[in-house]
Design a protein around this motif. Structure first.
Motif, PDB file in Angstrom:
ATOM      1  N   PHE A 116       0.823  -1.206   0.000  1.00 60.17           N
ATOM      2  CA  PHE A 116       0.000   0.000   0.000  1.00 60.17           C
ATOM      3  C   PHE A 116       0.860   1.261   0.000  1.00 60.17           C
ATOM      4  CE2 PHE A 116      -2.155   3.391   2.369  1.00 60.17           C
ATOM      5  CZ  PHE A 116      -3.270   3.576   1.565  1.00 60.17           C
ATOM      6  N   PHE A 117       1.826   1.336   0.915  1.00 62.39           N
ATOM      7  CA  PHE A 117       2.631   2.549   1.028  1.00 62.39           C
ATOM      8  C   PHE A 117       3.560   2.734  -0.170  1.00 62.39           C
ATOM      9  CE2 PHE A 117       1.594   2.370   5.627  1.00 62.39           C
ATOM     10  CZ  PHE A 117       1.068   3.645   5.732  1.00 62.39           C
ATOM     11  N   MET A 118       4.026   1.623  -0.751  1.00 60.83           N
ATOM     12  CA  MET A 118       4.849   1.743  -1.958  1.00 60.83           C
ATOM     13  C   MET A 118       4.075   2.415  -3.084  1.00 60.83           C
ATOM     14  SD  MET A 118       7.137  -1.658  -2.503  1.00 60.83           S
ATOM     15  CE  MET A 118       8.648  -1.927  -1.569  1.00 60.83           C
ATOM     16  N   SER A 119       2.805   2.069  -3.211  1.00 57.95           N
ATOM     17  CA  SER A 119       2.004   2.612  -4.309  1.00 57.95           C
ATOM     18  C   SER A 119       1.444   3.987  -3.993  1.00 57.95           C
ATOM     19  CB  SER A 119       0.851   1.654  -4.643  1.00 57.95           C
ATOM     20  OG  SER A 119       1.320   0.530  -5.336  1.00 57.95           O
ATOM     21  N   ILE A 120       0.937   4.174  -2.776  1.00 52.09           N
ATOM     22  CA  ILE A 120       0.258   5.428  -2.456  1.00 52.09           C
ATOM     23  C   ILE A 120       1.239   6.592  -2.382  1.00 52.09           C
ATOM     24  CG2 ILE A 120       0.400   5.429   0.069  1.00 52.09           C
ATOM     25  CD1 ILE A 120      -2.797   6.100  -1.968  1.00 52.09           C
ATOM     26  N   THR A 121       2.526   6.292  -2.121  1.00 52.73           N
ATOM     27  CA  THR A 121       3.526   7.369  -2.024  1.00 52.73           C
ATOM     28  C   THR A 121       4.373   7.482  -3.289  1.00 52.73           C
ATOM     29  OG1 THR A 121       5.168   5.893  -0.991  1.00 52.73           O
ATOM     30  CG2 THR A 121       3.694   7.096   0.484  1.00 52.73           C
ATOM     31  N   SER A 122       4.020   6.733  -4.317  1.00 53.52           N
ATOM     32  CA  SER A 122       4.829   6.725  -5.530  1.00 53.52           C
ATOM     33  C   SER A 122       4.344   7.768  -6.535  1.00 53.52           C
ATOM     34  CB  SER A 122       4.803   5.339  -6.186  1.00 53.52           C
ATOM     35  OG  SER A 122       5.414   5.392  -7.457  1.00 53.52           O
ATOM     36  N   GLY A 198      14.268   3.799  -4.852  1.00 46.92           N
ATOM     37  CA  GLY A 198      14.187   4.743  -3.743  1.00 46.92           C
ATOM     38  C   GLY A 198      15.127   5.923  -3.917  1.00 46.92           C
ATOM     39  N   VAL A 199      16.354   5.640  -4.363  1.00 50.23           N
ATOM     40  CA  VAL A 199      17.324   6.712  -4.604  1.00 50.23           C
ATOM     41  C   VAL A 199      16.812   7.647  -5.694  1.00 50.23           C
ATOM     42  CG1 VAL A 199      19.639   7.213  -5.490  1.00 50.23           C
ATOM     43  CG2 VAL A 199      19.318   5.400  -3.785  1.00 50.23           C
ATOM     44  N   TYR A 200      16.253   7.077  -6.744  1.00 48.40           N
ATOM     45  CA  TYR A 200      15.698   7.898  -7.825  1.00 48.40           C
ATOM     46  C   TYR A 200      14.593   8.813  -7.297  1.00 48.40           C
ATOM     47  CZ  TYR A 200      13.029   9.147 -11.985  1.00 48.40           C
ATOM     48  OH  TYR A 200      12.340   9.839 -12.948  1.00 48.40           O
ATOM     49  N   PHE A 201      13.681   8.242  -6.489  1.00 45.75           N
ATOM     50  CA  PHE A 201      12.604   9.044  -5.908  1.00 45.75           C
ATOM     51  C   PHE A 201      13.186  10.167  -5.050  1.00 45.75           C
ATOM     52  CE2 PHE A 201       8.575   6.220  -5.953  1.00 45.75           C
ATOM     53  CZ  PHE A 201       8.802   5.900  -7.275  1.00 45.75           C
ATOM     54  N   GLY A 202      14.177   9.815  -4.211  1.00 45.84           N
ATOM     55  CA  GLY A 202      14.779  10.806  -3.332  1.00 45.84           C
ATOM     56  C   GLY A 202      15.423  11.949  -4.095  1.00 45.84           C
ATOM     57  N   ILE A 203      16.156  11.609  -5.162  1.00 43.43           N
ATOM     58  CA  ILE A 203      16.803  12.643  -5.990  1.00 43.43           C
ATOM     59  C   ILE A 203      15.752  13.564  -6.599  1.00 43.43           C
ATOM     60  CG2 ILE A 203      18.101  13.024  -8.121  1.00 43.43           C
ATOM     61  CD1 ILE A 203      19.688  10.479  -7.448  1.00 43.43           C
ATOM     62  N   GLN A 204      14.682  12.974  -7.093  1.00 43.77           N
ATOM     63  CA  GLN A 204      13.613  13.794  -7.682  1.00 43.77           C
ATOM     64  C   GLN A 204      12.993  14.724  -6.643  1.00 43.77           C
ATOM     65  OE1 GLN A 204      12.932  13.928 -11.001  1.00 43.77           O
ATOM     66  NE2 GLN A 204      14.683  12.552 -11.138  1.00 43.77           N
ATOM     67  N   GLY A 205      12.839  14.218  -5.418  1.00 44.06           N
ATOM     68  CA  GLY A 205      12.301  15.048  -4.349  1.00 44.06           C
ATOM     69  C   GLY A 205      13.219  16.195  -4.003  1.00 44.06           C
ATOM     70  N   ILE A 206      14.535  15.921  -3.927  1.00 40.79           N
ATOM     71  CA  ILE A 206      15.527  16.961  -3.611  1.00 40.79           C
ATOM     72  C   ILE A 206      15.560  18.008  -4.725  1.00 40.79           C
ATOM     73  CG2 ILE A 206      17.998  17.402  -3.311  1.00 40.79           C
ATOM     74  CD1 ILE A 206      18.161  14.612  -1.976  1.00 40.79           C
TER      75      ILE A 206
END
Length: 211
Positions: A116-122, A198-206
């Protein structure tokens, strides 16, 4: 009501669920380690998130997901969830045993919440559903009217469910042919895959914060 259209929407649901990504990696990892039900509930958690996205779009609540601070939160929190899950998968490799009697299984609730959290936060899931489901919803409404939108949406969801059952069954079959070394390799690869996402998501967030 067009039967061929209903079938095409089921196939669409299958193709939406099939691409390799964080959830499918987690499905395979949990299923191979723990069995059918653990793989299935990861997918069930993910489908609950998918249903939420579909409902948001159906009700026209897309604007909320377009708020910059919401997108930044999803990128960063989604990255955290994936990196944590990947590290946990790798850290537990020394405890893996083929025999179910020799090891402690993950709880079904933890697997459900993981999916659930993998999808809802993606953000990728959000963009995916906005881009594909949103456009399909608009096209269907303009071509066939609004009376059967919920039915056609249900066919997409049925396709997602069929994919979840297929992956869960596949992992159950694979477990019969695995030894502990192969199980360790699969777990490490799965963990690295999750960390990479996860690293990709984090970089995009930064980048979103600094941009």
């Amino acid at each position: 009501m067009n039967v061929n259209l209903l079938i095409s929407y089921i196939i669409l649901g299958l193709t939406l669920a099939a691409p390799i990504g964080p959830v499918n990696s987690a499905r395979l990892d949990k299923g191979i380690k723990n069995g059918f039900w653990h793989a299935w509930v990861v997918g069930a958690g993910s489908m609950l998130a998918d249903a939420a996205f579909m409902l948001f779009i159906y009700l026209g609540l897309v604007q909320f997901l377009n708020i910059p601070i919401v997108q930044i939160f999803l990128w960063l929190f989604g990255g955290f969830v994936l990196i944590y899950s990947g590290v946990e998968s790798i850290m537990k490799v020394n405890k893996l045993k083929i025999s179910s009697a020799a090891r402690k299984k993950d709880s079904l609730l933890s697997c459900f919440l993981l999916g659930f959290f993998m999808s809802i936060t993606s953000p990728l899931s959000i963009l995916f559903w906005l881009g594909i489901y949103g456009s399909i919803l608009a096209k269907t409404a303009s071509t066939f009217g609004t009376s059967h939108l919920l039915l056609y949406s249900s066919m997409i969801f049925l396709g997602l469910t069929l994919w979840d059952l297929c992956v869960a069954g596949l992992t159950t079959g694979l477990r019969r042919f695995l030894n502990e070394n192969m199980l360790t390799v699969i777990s490490v690869i799965s963990g690295i895959s999750l960390i990479g996402f996860g690293v990709y998501f984090g970089i995009q967030g930064i980048l979103a914060v600094t941009g």
